[in-house]
Design a protein around this motif. Structure first.
Motif, PDB file in Angstrom:
ATOM      1  N   VAL A  43      79.711  36.742  91.262  1.00 40.76           N
ATOM      2  CA  VAL A  43      80.114  36.526  89.872  1.00 40.76           C
ATOM      3  C   VAL A  43      79.753  35.080  89.546  1.00 40.76           C
ATOM      4  O   VAL A  43      80.210  34.160  90.223  1.00 40.76           O
ATOM      5  CB  VAL A  43      81.621  36.783  89.687  1.00 40.76           C
ATOM      6  N   LYS A  44      78.935  34.882  88.540  1.00 40.77           N
ATOM      7  CA  LYS A  44      78.358  33.553  88.294  1.00 40.77           C
ATOM      8  C   LYS A  44      79.434  32.471  88.198  1.00 40.77           C
ATOM      9  O   LYS A  44      80.373  32.584  87.429  1.00 40.77           O
ATOM     10  CB  LYS A  44      77.518  33.568  87.013  1.00 40.77           C
ATOM     11  N   ALA A  45      79.236  31.405  89.008  1.00 42.11           N
ATOM     12  CA  ALA A  45      80.054  30.183  88.998  1.00 42.11           C
ATOM     13  C   ALA A  45      81.453  30.358  89.589  1.00 42.11           C
ATOM     14  O   ALA A  45      82.250  29.436  89.561  1.00 42.11           O
ATOM     15  CB  ALA A  45      80.160  29.596  87.583  1.00 42.11           C
ATOM     16  N   VAL A  46      81.759  31.552  90.143  1.00 41.28           N
ATOM     17  CA  VAL A  46      83.103  31.803  90.675  1.00 41.28           C
ATOM     18  C   VAL A  46      82.972  32.373  92.095  1.00 41.28           C
ATOM     19  O   VAL A  46      82.253  33.352  92.299  1.00 41.28           O
ATOM     20  CB  VAL A  46      83.875  32.809  89.797  1.00 41.28           C
ATOM     21  N   ASN A  47      83.657  31.750  93.062  1.00 41.02           N
ATOM     22  CA  ASN A  47      83.542  32.288  94.422  1.00 41.02           C
ATOM     23  C   ASN A  47      84.561  33.410  94.663  1.00 41.02           C
ATOM     24  O   ASN A  47      85.465  33.636  93.867  1.00 41.02           O
ATOM     25  CB  ASN A  47      83.607  31.181  95.490  1.00 41.02           C
ATOM     26  N   GLN A  48      84.381  34.083  95.793  1.00 42.80           N
ATOM     27  CA  GLN A  48      85.180  35.285  96.056  1.00 42.80           C
ATOM     28  C   GLN A  48      86.664  34.971  96.228  1.00 42.80           C
ATOM     29  O   GLN A  48      87.519  35.766  95.823  1.00 42.80           O
ATOM     30  CB  GLN A  48      84.626  36.012  97.298  1.00 42.80           C
ATOM     31  N   GLN A  49      86.980  33.824  96.830  1.00 45.51           N
ATOM     32  CA  GLN A  49      88.394  33.449  96.976  1.00 45.51           C
ATOM     33  C   GLN A  49      89.039  33.214  95.610  1.00 45.51           C
ATOM     34  O   GLN A  49      90.192  33.595  95.380  1.00 45.51           O
ATOM     35  CB  GLN A  49      88.519  32.178  97.845  1.00 45.51           C
TER      36      GLN A  49
END
Length: 379
Positions: A43-49
């Protein structure tokens, strides 16, 4: 391995809204739900955590067309599927590439066999068929996989929309046949959702919905809306589809939309949504908040030291100020894109969670009416 199961926990008395629960091998999804779009496995600019802990996403999307081209099926197979490749431990849905085919109109040719298209990366030619799109999605390893369809543009002539719908139905039969011939991969079940098409023609939408319903799939999708048609027309087509799709199966409206679009379509009986709008608009400085829409680049926010959105439960939204976020945008700092994307996604998930609460309490319709006015307010 169990197929996806869906149960309804409660319904609104004044509308068709319902609160449900989907059970997949990667976890439970409470509906109505919004799914952040992770086109190439992120998801662009957002990490999985951050997706898990701050956005509180329950399921994300991957895109078959993009993942097929990069990183490619060899890498995904060696990794053990997209879940292991990107570290996302919860459910994943993959779209079939049909929408990318629609958006690459200049670089594709549609035939009965499938679609020949040119890669946007290097211009190489590829063929997507209902059969190999099922194989590709098996290899990507999503919990929910979408049928290969053709998405007609808006506006479309009646004759074109009808031919396109009939092709989508023939392709759907081939998708089901292929899935029956091939085993699930990676030790968990992969569930096919057919897609209703038919453009903006009532009779075609009804025909398509009834055809899709007759397939007895574990869930169903409504495609070909939010492609430029007026909002009221979208609602009219969506209502018609929901009336003709099974009530005991989840309904997924693809690619929709604004926060108010989501609430209006929940009221029509839709359970699942996805859209690039929260992240795309966020990266351009448009914030969706519990008080309305903000263009954070406007000078009026330069000395506003209130937090971005105190009305939602998100550490990022409750920590950074509007003035600081505006400063980051003006200075072209990458952190601006991350903070704005997290805010918008967290707000979307907050919104569907609140909708669910109000459906279960029994006052969804009155709450929705008030919220739509607030959500459209430009601050």
């Amino acid at each position: 391995m169990a197929s996806l199961a869906f149960s309804i926990a409660g319904k609104d008395n004044m509308s068709k809204a319902r609160a449900g629960e989907m059970v997949t091998d990667h976890g439970v999804i409470q509906t109505p739900i919004f799914m952040p779009v992770g086109t190439v496995g992120s998801v662009k600019a957002v990490n999985q955590q951050q997706l898990e802990q701050e956005v509180k996403a329950q399921i994300i999307l991957g895109n078959t067309y993009h993942l097929y081209l990069r990183p490619g099926l060899d890498v995904l197979e060696k990794a053990g599927g997209l879940h292991r490749f990107n570290g996302w431990r919860h459910p994943i849905l993959t779209d079939s590439g049909g929408y990318q085919v629609f958006s690459l109109a200049a670089n594709r040719k549609i035939k009965e066999e499938g679609v020949v298209f040119q890669s946007h990366i290097d211009g190489s030619k590829h063929l997507f068929t209902p059969e190999n799109v099922m194989d590709i999605q098996r290899t990507i390893g999503a919990d929910i996989i979408m049928a290969f369809d053709e998405c007609p543009p808006y506006p479309s002539e009646y004759g074109y929309a009808k031919k396109s719908m009939e092709l989508t139905h023939r392709w759907l039969d081939r998708c089901f046949t292929r899935l029956a011939e091939t085993p699930d991969k990676y030790g968990y079940s992969q569930n096919l959702f057919p897609i209703v098409q038919g453009g903006t023609y009532k009779d075609l939408r009804k025909t398509s919905s009834q055809y899709i319903a007759s397939k007895g799939a574990v869930g169903n999708a409504i495609g070909g809306l939010s492609v430029g048609e007026p909002e009221e027309m979208m609602y009219e087509m969506c209502a018609l589809c929901c009336e003709n799709l099974p009530e005991d199966k989840p309904r997924y409206l693809m690619g929709v939309g604004t926060p108010w679009n989501i609430l209006e379509n929940i009221a029509l009986g839709v359970d699942m949504f996805d859209c690039v709008m929260p992240t795309r608009n966020g990266r351009n400085g448009m914030l969706f908040t519990s008080e309305g829409v903000i263009n954070i680049k406007n000078k009026k926010w330069a000395d506003d030291f209130s937090v971005i959105d105190a009305g939602i439960d998100c550490a990022t939204s409750n920590y950074y100020t509007k003035a600081y976020l505006r400063h980051l945008f003006v200075a072209n700092e990458l952190l601006a894109l991350q903070i704005a994307s997290i805010q918008n996604l967290a707000f979307y998930l907050h919104l569907v969670t609140e909708a669910r609460k109000h459906i279960l309490v029994g006052d969804f319709s009155s709450w929705k009416t008030e919220m739509v006015v607030k959500l459209k307010t430009r601050l």
